[in-house]
Design a protein around this motif. Structure first.
Motif, PDB file in Angstrom:
ATOM      1  N   ASP A   1       0.826  -1.197   0.000  1.00 21.55           N
ATOM      2  CA  ASP A   1       0.000   0.000   0.000  1.00 21.55           C
ATOM      3  C   ASP A   1       0.866   1.253   0.000  1.00 21.55           C
ATOM      4  O   ASP A   1       1.866   1.333   0.707  1.00 21.55           O
ATOM      5  CB  ASP A   1      -0.921   0.001   1.225  1.00 21.55           C
ATOM      6  CG  ASP A   1      -2.028   1.020   1.096  1.00 21.55           C
ATOM      7  OD1 ASP A   1      -2.623   1.122   0.011  1.00 21.55           O
ATOM      8  OD2 ASP A   1      -2.280   1.733   2.083  1.00 21.55           O
ATOM      9  N   GLY A   2       0.501   2.210  -0.816  1.00 23.22           N
ATOM     10  CA  GLY A   2       1.179   3.496  -0.815  1.00 23.22           C
ATOM     11  C   GLY A   2       2.453   3.548  -1.613  1.00 23.22           C
ATOM     12  O   GLY A   2       3.355   4.311  -1.291  1.00 23.22           O
TER      13      GLY A   2
ATOM     14  N   GLN B   1      -2.539   9.897  -3.461  1.00 22.67           N
ATOM     15  CA  GLN B   1      -2.383  10.892  -2.411  1.00 22.67           C
ATOM     16  C   GLN B   1      -0.998  11.506  -2.509  1.00 22.67           C
ATOM     17  O   GLN B   1      -0.063  10.849  -2.993  1.00 22.67           O
ATOM     18  CB  GLN B   1      -2.563  10.240  -1.036  1.00 22.67           C
ATOM     19  CG  GLN B   1      -3.918   9.613  -0.831  1.00 22.67           C
ATOM     20  CD  GLN B   1      -4.020   8.871   0.490  1.00 22.67           C
ATOM     21  OE1 GLN B   1      -3.028   8.474   1.072  1.00 22.67           O
ATOM     22  NE2 GLN B   1      -5.241   8.673   0.955  1.00 22.67           N
TER      23      GLN B   1
ATOM     24  N   ALA C   1       2.666  12.296  -1.637  1.00 17.52           N
ATOM     25  CA  ALA C   1       3.648  11.500  -0.899  1.00 17.52           C
ATOM     26  C   ALA C   1       4.158  12.303   0.300  1.00 17.52           C
ATOM     27  O   ALA C   1       4.389  13.508   0.194  1.00 17.52           O
ATOM     28  CB  ALA C   1       4.804  11.114  -1.812  1.00 17.52           C
TER      29      ALA C   1
ATOM     30  N   THR D   1       1.483   8.864  -3.970  1.00 16.99           N
ATOM     31  CA  THR D   1       1.412   7.445  -3.648  1.00 16.99           C
ATOM     32  C   THR D   1       0.084   6.900  -4.160  1.00 16.99           C
ATOM     33  O   THR D   1      -0.904   7.623  -4.256  1.00 16.99           O
ATOM     34  CB  THR D   1       1.535   7.197  -2.136  1.00 16.99           C
ATOM     35  OG1 THR D   1       0.531   7.960  -1.451  1.00 16.99           O
ATOM     36  CG2 THR D   1       2.920   7.575  -1.630  1.00 16.99           C
TER      37      THR D   1
ATOM     38  N   HIS E   1      -2.876   3.915  -3.855  1.00 14.52           N
ATOM     39  CA  HIS E   1      -3.483   3.019  -2.873  1.00 14.52           C
ATOM     40  C   HIS E   1      -4.682   2.302  -3.483  1.00 14.52           C
ATOM     41  O   HIS E   1      -5.498   2.931  -4.171  1.00 14.52           O
ATOM     42  CB  HIS E   1      -3.958   3.820  -1.652  1.00 14.52           C
ATOM     43  CG  HIS E   1      -2.895   4.672  -1.055  1.00 14.52           C
ATOM     44  ND1 HIS E   1      -2.133   4.275   0.011  1.00 14.52           N
ATOM     45  CD2 HIS E   1      -2.441   5.912  -1.409  1.00 14.52           C
ATOM     46  CE1 HIS E   1      -1.265   5.229   0.299  1.00 14.52           C
ATOM     47  NE2 HIS E   1      -1.424   6.231  -0.543  1.00 14.52           N
TER      48      HIS E   1
END
Length: 150
Positions: free
Chosen positions: A52-53, A86, A88, A96, A98
């Protein structure tokens, strides 16, 4: 079967490339009834494997595509509510990526379908042969990583 005139290393890489493509085609055929494209399933699988991310630029590198192409693809997947981007935390310009709960539900279904493809393609291959192949592929990946660091 290797014919006498083939260079074994060239034959190996050629077959590796052909096997990769045929695997992708088999997955595409399996996912087509679900309305899932190659670009969609590969992106979702890469995101799931990367954790994730993951940074958008790292996702582009791991998928082997240019950033502008990835941005368009992520725009489409975001519009389908399969992922969100989103800012970073440690990179002002970075984003990032997700997976959404909807993507995780879809991935569970895709994994069931992918298991059918793997079972069909690997049916005649022993566990020992698979372990040998994994070992060989790990060596290729390690050599590739060493080659890109210089």
């Amino acid at each position: 079967m290797l014919n006498a005139s083939e260079d074994p290393k060239v034959a190996f890489i050629t077959r590796l490339f052909l096997a990769r493509n045929r695997y992708r085609f088999a997955m595409d055929d399996q996912f087509k009834p679900l309305g899932i494209t190659d670009a969609t399933w590969r992106t979702l699988f890469y995101l799931e494997q990367s954790g994730d991310g993951v940074l958008q630029k790292d996702l582009a590198r791991v998928m082997g595509i240019e950033s502008p192409g990835l941005v368009r693809l992520l725009d489409k997947l975001e519009a389908k509510a399969l992922l969100i981007r989103q800012p970073a935390a440690n990179d002002r310009r970075g984003k990032t990526v997700h997976l959404t709960p909807q993507a995780k539900t879809l991935l569970a279904e895709l994994h069931l379908s992918a298991a059918q493809v793997r079972a069909a393609l690997l049916a005649d291959i022993s566990a020992t042969e698979i372990e040998t192949c994994i070992s060989v592929l790990d060596k290729i990946l390690a050599a590739s990583d060493r080659g890109t660091e210089s």
